[in-house]
Design an enzyme around this catalytic site. Structure first.
Site, mmCIF file in Angstrom:
data_model
loop_
_atom_site.group_PDB
_atom_site.id
_atom_site.type_symbol
_atom_site.label_atom_id
_atom_site.label_comp_id
_atom_site.label_asym_id
_atom_site.label_seq_id
_atom_site.Cartn_x
_atom_site.Cartn_y
_atom_site.Cartn_z
ATOM 1 N N LYS A 1 -1.384 11.791 -1.436
ATOM 2 C CA LYS A 1 -0.604 11.950 -0.213
ATOM 3 C C LYS A 1 0.303 13.158 -0.394
ATOM 4 O O LYS A 1 1.123 13.201 -1.310
ATOM 5 C CB LYS A 1 0.222 10.697 0.049
ATOM 6 C CG LYS A 1 1.113 10.805 1.278
ATOM 7 C CD LYS A 1 1.823 9.504 1.564
ATOM 8 C CE LYS A 1 2.757 9.656 2.744
ATOM 9 N NZ LYS A 1 3.498 8.424 3.022
ATOM 10 N N LYS B 1 -4.486 12.136 2.344
ATOM 11 C CA LYS B 1 -3.649 12.262 3.538
ATOM 12 C C LYS B 1 -2.746 13.469 3.425
ATOM 13 O O LYS B 1 -2.118 13.634 2.384
ATOM 14 C CB LYS B 1 -2.817 10.984 3.659
ATOM 15 C CG LYS B 1 -1.832 10.987 4.789
ATOM 16 C CD LYS B 1 -0.979 9.757 4.723
ATOM 17 C CE LYS B 1 0.098 9.886 5.766
ATOM 18 N NZ LYS B 1 1.125 8.917 5.603
#
Ligand code: PBG
Length: 324
Positions: free
Chosen positions: A195, A248
């Site tokens: 992330k 992400k």
């Protein structure tokens, strides 16, 4: 073999021919629909930076989930807006909070639907960071304890899967241990493994009311310049027991999706985040892009890159377009 004996255009000549040689099949089964929920009844608030997306009181969230279920979507991801915030984000593990209530309600009405919950503290702490503070820094290991309690409260409320998004080191191991210790060894973990500290989360922070009140998230979320580091993050999360790993955001990180799939052959999710949603919505509203064609191209592209699952705010529309 080259021109003129070999002509690539032969297999593109008709729609049927193109269908026959199509390599990637995107279906609604690949999509997970994120929702923002809060306690209360009969209230729905639009999120201005995400046209078409709302914060729902639990009862209306249940109706929205019903529509998603009707469209054949397999799963939702829940984000909560708590009634109170404090320094330790204690409302995150409060059984009476919106995520826990929504889990109970959804599982009661739509038992087959997979309910995934986001496990983080940023929406629940008054400082807006994803872990517990020590001075102005984040204390990794005490945050893990707190996050374990959050995951447990979700599992007790009926969540089918938990998704740690806090980017603390050891987040998967901590959740696995907490769940296994209380009889939830069967609950899978989808780890936000790679992330990045991204500007594409801006609209989400409006929707989740989770902006950091000081500083930024760069001491725990990844530097967008790094790729090998993402593979190490993913490798560690798999070693700690992640059942699904996530990259992400999605679009600026398709190389990571591709490398991760090639390297690990592990169930892989991509999060098509709020800013990626907002860009398409804004351009479509101006008539600069065809929304449907653009969305399907993006989602298909993510799948082609290697994502098995895609978290996207476009999930209901995409489900409609794909089956229609
Ligand atoms: C919480 C969290 C974030 C997102 C999902 N979980 C925001 C953040 O890290 O600031 C972003 C999702 C999106 O932008 O759609 N840690």
């Amino acid at each position: 073999m080259y021109f003129p004996s070999y002509r690539m255009r032969r297999l593109r000549a008709s729609g049927t021919m193109r269908r026959m040689v199509r390599e990637t099949a995107l279906t609604r089964d690949d999509l997970i629909y994120p929702l923002f929920v809060f306690n209360g009844e009969g209230v729905i608030n639009p999120v201005p930076s995400m046209p078409g997306i709302h914060q729902f009181s639990v009862d209306l969230a249940l109706e929205e989930v019903g529509r998603a279920h009707e469209l054949g979507l397999p799963a939702v991801m829940l984000f909560g807006l708590p009634r109170y915030k404090d320094e330790t984000g204690s409302s995150a593990s409060d059984e009476g909070e919106a995520v826990q209530e929504a889990c109970r309600a959804i599982k009661k009405h739509f038992p087959q639907l997979v309910v995934i919950t986001d496990v983080c503290l940023c929406g629940y702490t008054d400082h807006g960071h994803c872990g517990l503070l020590e001075g102005t820094g984040i204390d990794n290991d005490s945050s893990l304890e707190q996050l374990g309690l959050v995951a447990l409260s979700h599992a007790r409320a009926g969540a089918d899967m938990v998704a740690p998004s806090n980017m603390m080191d050891g987040q998967v191991q901590a959740l696995r241990a907490a769940l296994d210790g209380e009889g939830f060894a069967h609950i899978p973990i989808m780890a936000y493994a790679a992330k990045y500290a991204s500007s594409f989360y801006g609209p989400f922070r409006d929707a989740a009311e989770s902006s950091p009140q000081f500083g930024d998230r760069k001491s725990y979320q990844m530097d967008p310049a790094n790729s090998d580091e993402a593979l190490r993050e993913i490798e560690l999360d798999i070693a700690e027991g992640a059942d699904i790993v996530m990259v992400k955001p999605a679009l600026a990180f398709m190389d990571i999706i591709s490398r991760a799939k090639d390297r690990f052959r592990h169930p892989l999710a991509a999060y098509n985040v709020s800013g990626e949603y907002a860009m398409i919505k804004a351009a479509a509203a101006k008539g600069w892009l065809d929304e449907r064609e653009t969305v399907l191209e993006v989602l298909c592209g993510l799948k082609r890159a290697g994502a098995d699952l895609i978290l996207t705010y476009f999930a209901p529309d995409a489900a409609r377009w794909l089956e229609g």
